[in-house]
Enzyme design. Structure first.
Site, PDB file in Angstrom:
ATOM      1  N   LYS A   3       2.915   0.795  -0.640  1.00 49.72           N
ATOM      2  CA  LYS A   3       3.778  -0.173  -1.435  1.00 49.72           C
ATOM      3  C   LYS A   3       5.126   0.511  -2.675  1.00 49.72           C
ATOM      4  CE  LYS A   3      -1.238   0.531  -4.529  1.00 49.72           C
ATOM      5  NZ  LYS A   3      -1.936   0.001  -4.078  1.00 49.72           N
TER       6      LYS A   3
ATOM      7  N   HIS B   6      -9.142   4.805   4.869  1.00 56.15           N
ATOM      8  CA  HIS B   6      -7.745   4.308   4.766  1.00 56.15           C
ATOM      9  C   HIS B   6      -7.043   6.372   4.552  1.00 56.15           C
ATOM     10  CE1 HIS B   6      -5.075   3.432   1.912  1.00 56.15           C
ATOM     11  NE2 HIS B   6      -5.327   4.495   0.538  1.00 56.15           N
TER      12      HIS B   6
ATOM     13  N   TRP C 160     -11.129  -1.961  -0.561  1.00 60.05           N
ATOM     14  CA  TRP C 160     -10.424  -1.644  -0.979  1.00 60.05           C
ATOM     15  C   TRP C 160      -8.999  -2.472  -0.409  1.00 60.05           C
ATOM     16  CZ3 TRP C 160     -11.340  -1.188  -6.168  1.00 60.05           C
ATOM     17  CH2 TRP C 160     -10.564  -0.784  -7.395  1.00 60.05           C
TER      18      TRP C 160
ATOM     19  N   SER D  37      -0.667   4.204   1.469  1.00 56.81           N
ATOM     20  CA  SER D  37      -1.327   4.122   0.340  1.00 56.81           C
ATOM     21  C   SER D  37      -0.187   3.174  -1.189  1.00 56.81           C
ATOM     22  CB  SER D  37      -1.675   5.317   0.398  1.00 56.81           C
ATOM     23  OG  SER D  37      -2.973   4.863  -0.928  1.00 56.81           O
TER      24      SER D  37
END
Length: 429
Positions: A271, A408, A358, A267
């Protein structure tokens, strides 16, 4: 009278419908989850120098194009971070040679620098005959939440949503031990001959707006400075910097093969893993799990989370310069494929989840595909087709990708693929 009341009710209903429609019109457009509404876009060419020349070999990539792209991300997205601190110390605060019922050697290490302490938890296979490769990653809830072992230090944690303006971290409750253990299958990792190292990301900087004052960044402010410069590092830059300090320690531990450290993040920490891997080339493999917008997903697709969403909900993650691209993704001189390409020639793996729209799974896949031409400069294969693979059908070589069923999260299936990927590229089994 009954007819009058009916007419009055109808008018009220019409007024209510009108007011609701007006309110809806005033809001920003709904998040796009419709592939047919993805705008047409053109990606910046990772192999085109700012002079217009085409990069045709690995030497030119390393000497010219890679530094150009690195500077773009530093100046316009993640911000500039300081280098390795001049003063840093490592303290072994505990060691258990019979951890997990004899399956592991467990160490807890304090990394002390710039007035802050980061607590690293390290598990190593008990039966290893020499230095072992290690998976490294930040965790969301404290090192104690990764394992059920009752003698692991309870972390001092922060309320992530920032409610009630926390002024200090509080000790996590004992009941939270092992609460996120499903994301860190320690025994599976150990059984495959790997170690696992992790740090609570809140040790580096708390994850809420205003959390910066409790983190590492103010330690590097100039006299009188209270906010980062427009190109100053955001929280993701700070977390990535903290990962490099973990790498500094791993290089000193003779039980660890520091040349074979695989960095994994999920998540927002996915990044972070990509930016850390781009900023610090010591990681042998970089893995992005459901990193989405601002990570592996192509921003120009305007699918799921967008740059505006990031800058509105998490304005502290990136540098201030990134805000100019809210709603203007087409103006960005970079996109996710160029971030992924900064790992080259080191192997990189991108993973998605089917229900995690998303994060734009297709956009994550296309980011990995568009990074692959850079790997060809080094004689390595990336992902050879832009056809989205099916569920549980990993594709690629030096650039890998899979999409799995589910939400997720990080699952055993994800870890099985990461271990296979590391085995292949580390020449194991």
């Amino acid at each position: 009278m009954r007819m009058y009341n009916s007419v009055r009710l109808t008018m009220r209903t019409l007024i209510l419908v009108f007011l609701l429609a007006a309110a809806a019109a005033a809001q920003r457009p709904d998040t796009n989850y419709d592939e047919s509404k993805v705008p047409r876009y053109t990606l910046p060419d990772p192999l085109k120098l700012t002079t217009g020349e085409t990069v045709k070999d690995a030497k030119t990539w390393q000497a010219k194009r890679r530094p150009e792209i690195q500077r773009l991300f530093e100046d316009q997205m993640f911000g500039r971070a300081p280098g390795r601190p001049g003063k840093m110390s490592f303290e072994l605060t505990s060691i258990e040679k019979n951890a997990l019922g004899g399956k592991a050697i467990r160490k807890e290490v304090s990394i002390n620098t710039a007035g802050k302490t980061f607590h690293l938890l390290l598990y190593l296979p008990a039966q290893a005959k020499g230095p072992v490769p290690v998976f490294l990653g930040l965790n969301f809830n404290g090192n104690h939440a990764v394992t059920n072992e009752p003698d692991v230090r309870l972390a001092m944690t922060w309320n992530r949503d920032g409610k009630n303006a926390p002024t200090a971290a509080i000790q996590a409750p004992a009941a939270s031990r092992g609460s996120t253990g499903s994301r860190w299958p320690i025994e599976m990792i150990l059984a495959k001959g790997y170690g696992l190292a992790t740090i609570y990301y809140g040790d580096i900087e708390p994850d809420f707006n205003g959390g910066m004052k409790h983190g590492i960044r103010p330690s590097y402010f100039k006299s009188g400075q209270t906010e980062p410069a427009p190109d100053g590092w955001g929280a993701i830059g700070a977390w990535a910097w903290g990962l490099s300090r973990a790498m500094d320690y791993l290089e000193t531990d003779k039980s660890v093969d520091a040349r074979r450290v695989a960095l994994m993040g999920h998540s927002r920490l996915g990044k972070t893993a990509l930016w850390a891997g781009a900023s610090d080339t010591r990681y042998a493999i970089v893995i992005s799990n459901d990193s989405g917008e601002g990570g592996a997903a192509i921003s120009r697709r305007i699918f799921g989370e967008t740059v505006r969403n990031l800058n509105t909900s998490f304005p502290y993650w990136f540098c201030a310069n990134y805000k100019q691209y809210s709603g203007r993704e087409e103006a960005m001189p970079f996109d996710s494929h160029m971030l992924i390409a900064l790992m080259a020639p080191r192997p990189v793996y991108v993973a998605s989840a089917e229900e995690d729209q998303w994060a734009d799974p297709k956009g994550e896949f296309l980011g990995a595909v568009a990074a692959s031409p850079v790997y060809r400069l080094f004689g390595k294969k990336g992902i050879e087709s832009d056809r989205m693979p099916g569920l549980h059908e990993p594709v690629g070589d030096a650039v890998g990708y899979h999409i799995r069923a589910g939400k997720h999260d990080v699952t055993d299936y994800d870890w099985e693929q990461y271990i296979k990927f590391a085995d292949r590229h580390f020449g194991r089994r």
